[in-house]
Motif scaffolding. Structure first.
Motif, mmCIF file in Angstrom:
data_model
loop_
_atom_site.group_PDB
_atom_site.id
_atom_site.type_symbol
_atom_site.label_atom_id
_atom_site.label_comp_id
_atom_site.label_asym_id
_atom_site.label_seq_id
_atom_site.Cartn_x
_atom_site.Cartn_y
_atom_site.Cartn_z
ATOM 1 N N ALA A 255 -9.197 8.273 -16.183
ATOM 2 C CA ALA A 255 -8.923 7.948 -14.748
ATOM 3 C C ALA A 255 -8.696 9.576 -14.133
ATOM 4 O O ALA A 255 -8.439 10.449 -14.687
ATOM 5 N N VAL A 256 -9.069 9.415 -12.840
ATOM 6 C CA VAL A 256 -8.786 10.497 -11.756
ATOM 7 C C VAL A 256 -7.387 10.369 -11.504
ATOM 8 O O VAL A 256 -6.916 9.482 -10.839
ATOM 9 N N VAL A 257 -6.625 11.565 -11.690
ATOM 10 C CA VAL A 257 -5.082 11.337 -11.275
ATOM 11 C C VAL A 257 -5.015 11.297 -9.741
ATOM 12 O O VAL A 257 -4.186 10.214 -9.435
ATOM 13 N N ALA A 258 -5.864 11.684 -8.995
ATOM 14 C CA ALA A 258 -5.769 11.646 -7.524
ATOM 15 C C ALA A 258 -5.918 10.206 -7.002
ATOM 16 O O ALA A 258 -5.353 9.648 -6.287
ATOM 17 N N ASP A 259 -6.988 9.703 -8.009
ATOM 18 C CA ASP A 259 -6.963 7.882 -7.423
ATOM 19 C C ASP A 259 -5.887 7.213 -8.026
ATOM 20 O O ASP A 259 -5.522 6.272 -7.245
ATOM 21 N N VAL A 260 -5.136 7.680 -9.105
ATOM 22 C CA VAL A 260 -4.140 6.836 -9.255
ATOM 23 C C VAL A 260 -2.906 7.003 -8.124
ATOM 24 O O VAL A 260 -2.251 6.155 -7.936
ATOM 25 N N ILE A 261 -2.621 8.311 -7.714
ATOM 26 C CA ILE A 261 -1.811 8.358 -6.694
ATOM 27 C C ILE A 261 -2.192 7.808 -5.420
ATOM 28 O O ILE A 261 -1.410 7.069 -4.778
ATOM 29 N N GLU A 262 -3.484 7.782 -5.069
ATOM 30 C CA GLU A 262 -3.845 6.690 -3.910
ATOM 31 C C GLU A 262 -3.553 5.184 -4.102
ATOM 32 O O GLU A 262 -3.273 4.591 -3.151
ATOM 33 N N LYS A 263 -3.817 4.679 -5.474
ATOM 34 C CA LYS A 263 -3.410 3.410 -5.731
ATOM 35 C C LYS A 263 -2.045 3.391 -5.501
ATOM 36 O O LYS A 263 -1.425 2.005 -4.910
ATOM 37 N N ALA A 264 -1.228 4.137 -5.611
ATOM 38 C CA ALA A 264 0.372 3.986 -5.616
ATOM 39 C C ALA A 264 0.536 4.019 -3.914
ATOM 40 O O ALA A 264 1.423 3.202 -3.511
ATOM 41 N N LYS A 265 -0.029 4.763 -3.261
ATOM 42 C CA LYS A 265 -0.016 4.820 -1.854
ATOM 43 C C LYS A 265 -0.263 3.619 -1.129
ATOM 44 O O LYS A 265 0.219 2.913 -0.143
ATOM 45 N N LYS A 266 -1.648 3.047 -1.721
ATOM 46 C CA LYS A 266 -1.974 1.785 -0.916
ATOM 47 C C LYS A 266 -1.129 0.572 -1.447
ATOM 48 O O LYS A 266 -0.910 -0.233 -0.408
ATOM 49 N N GLN A 267 -0.542 0.510 -2.501
ATOM 50 C CA GLN A 267 0.482 -0.424 -2.982
ATOM 51 C C GLN A 267 1.670 -0.500 -2.115
ATOM 52 O O GLN A 267 2.238 -1.376 -1.577
ATOM 53 N N PHE A 268 2.311 0.960 -1.796
ATOM 54 C CA PHE A 268 3.427 1.090 -1.036
ATOM 55 C C PHE A 268 2.972 0.584 0.381
ATOM 56 O O PHE A 268 3.780 -0.239 1.159
ATOM 57 N N GLU A 269 1.799 0.904 0.934
ATOM 58 C CA GLU A 269 1.122 0.429 2.402
ATOM 59 C C GLU A 269 1.196 -1.221 2.173
ATOM 60 O O GLU A 269 2.021 -1.898 3.210
ATOM 61 N N ALA A 270 0.718 -1.781 1.241
ATOM 62 C CA ALA A 270 0.699 -3.323 1.183
ATOM 63 C C ALA A 270 2.024 -4.019 1.190
ATOM 64 O O ALA A 270 2.086 -5.094 1.625
ATOM 65 N N GLU A 271 2.901 -3.320 0.656
ATOM 66 C CA GLU A 271 4.473 -3.688 0.896
ATOM 67 C C GLU A 271 5.045 -3.747 2.294
ATOM 68 O O GLU A 271 6.163 -3.965 2.476
ATOM 69 N N GLY A 272 4.238 -3.259 3.194
ATOM 70 C CA GLY A 272 4.706 -3.167 4.321
ATOM 71 C C GLY A 272 5.190 -1.818 4.976
ATOM 72 O O GLY A 272 5.888 -1.865 6.209
ATOM 73 N N HIS A 273 5.098 -0.827 4.179
ATOM 74 C CA HIS A 273 5.510 0.372 4.738
ATOM 75 C C HIS A 273 4.181 1.327 5.320
ATOM 76 O O HIS A 273 3.326 0.946 4.953
ATOM 77 N N ARG A 274 4.616 2.320 6.146
ATOM 78 C CA ARG A 274 3.736 3.177 6.599
ATOM 79 C C ARG A 274 3.415 4.370 5.953
ATOM 80 O O ARG A 274 4.279 4.716 5.252
ATOM 81 N N ALA A 275 2.092 4.754 5.670
ATOM 82 C CA ALA A 275 1.924 5.645 4.879
ATOM 83 C C ALA A 275 2.384 6.956 5.434
ATOM 84 O O ALA A 275 2.570 7.870 4.684
ATOM 85 N N SER A 276 2.563 6.912 6.648
ATOM 86 C CA SER A 276 3.220 8.276 7.347
ATOM 87 C C SER A 276 4.530 8.480 6.936
ATOM 88 O O SER A 276 5.207 9.712 7.300
ATOM 89 N N SER A 277 5.288 7.432 6.466
ATOM 90 C CA SER A 277 6.653 7.633 6.131
ATOM 91 C C SER A 277 6.939 8.350 4.669
ATOM 92 O O SER A 277 8.008 8.531 4.555
ATOM 93 N N ILE A 278 5.670 8.496 3.928
ATOM 94 C CA ILE A 278 5.834 8.933 2.648
ATOM 95 C C ILE A 278 6.024 10.657 2.955
ATOM 96 O O ILE A 278 5.455 11.400 3.463
ATOM 97 N N LYS A 279 7.319 10.869 2.392
ATOM 98 C CA LYS A 279 7.703 12.474 2.318
ATOM 99 C C LYS A 279 7.591 13.081 0.938
ATOM 100 O O LYS A 279 7.229 14.301 0.941
ATOM 101 N N SER A 280 7.681 12.292 -0.259
ATOM 102 C CA SER A 280 7.611 12.667 -1.488
ATOM 103 C C SER A 280 6.994 11.498 -2.333
ATOM 104 O O SER A 280 7.349 10.300 -1.954
ATOM 105 N N ILE A 281 6.265 11.883 -3.328
ATOM 106 C CA ILE A 281 5.874 10.802 -4.266
ATOM 107 C C ILE A 281 5.641 11.422 -5.840
ATOM 108 O O ILE A 281 5.480 12.612 -5.935
#
Length: 78
Positions: free
Chosen positions: A26-52
């Motif tokens: 797996a490419v680590v950057a892709d795994v991080i993107e999966k996490a961001k997409k799941q966060f968004e799918a739960e109703g959060h805005r991507a722009s609200s991400i300050k740290s991961i």
């Protein structure tokens, strides 16, 4: 006028980090993107991400993440 140094190492070369485990990759950057997409799918805005923070657990075929020090989740690593 003196030339300005490059502002970031990414201007010079592209970096990719891979994780390999028992014949899977797996490419680590892709795994991080999966996490961001799941966060968004739960109703959060991507722009609200300050740290991961992402914790790779290849023996569980999983990546665990914490966003903004309070939202935790899990995505498939491979």
């Amino acid at each position: 006028s003196t030339p300005k140094p490059s502002s970031a190492a990414s201007d010079v070369y592209k970096r990719q980090v891979f994780i390999q485990f028992q014949g899977q990759e797996a490419v680590v950057a892709d795994v991080i993107e999966k996490a961001k997409k799941q966060f968004e799918a739960e109703g959060h805005r991507a722009s609200s991400i300050k740290s991961i923070q992402v914790y790779l657990k290849p023996e569980e075929y999983a990546a665990y993440y914490v966003i903004n020090q309070k939202h935790a989740g899990r995505v498939d690593l491979f």
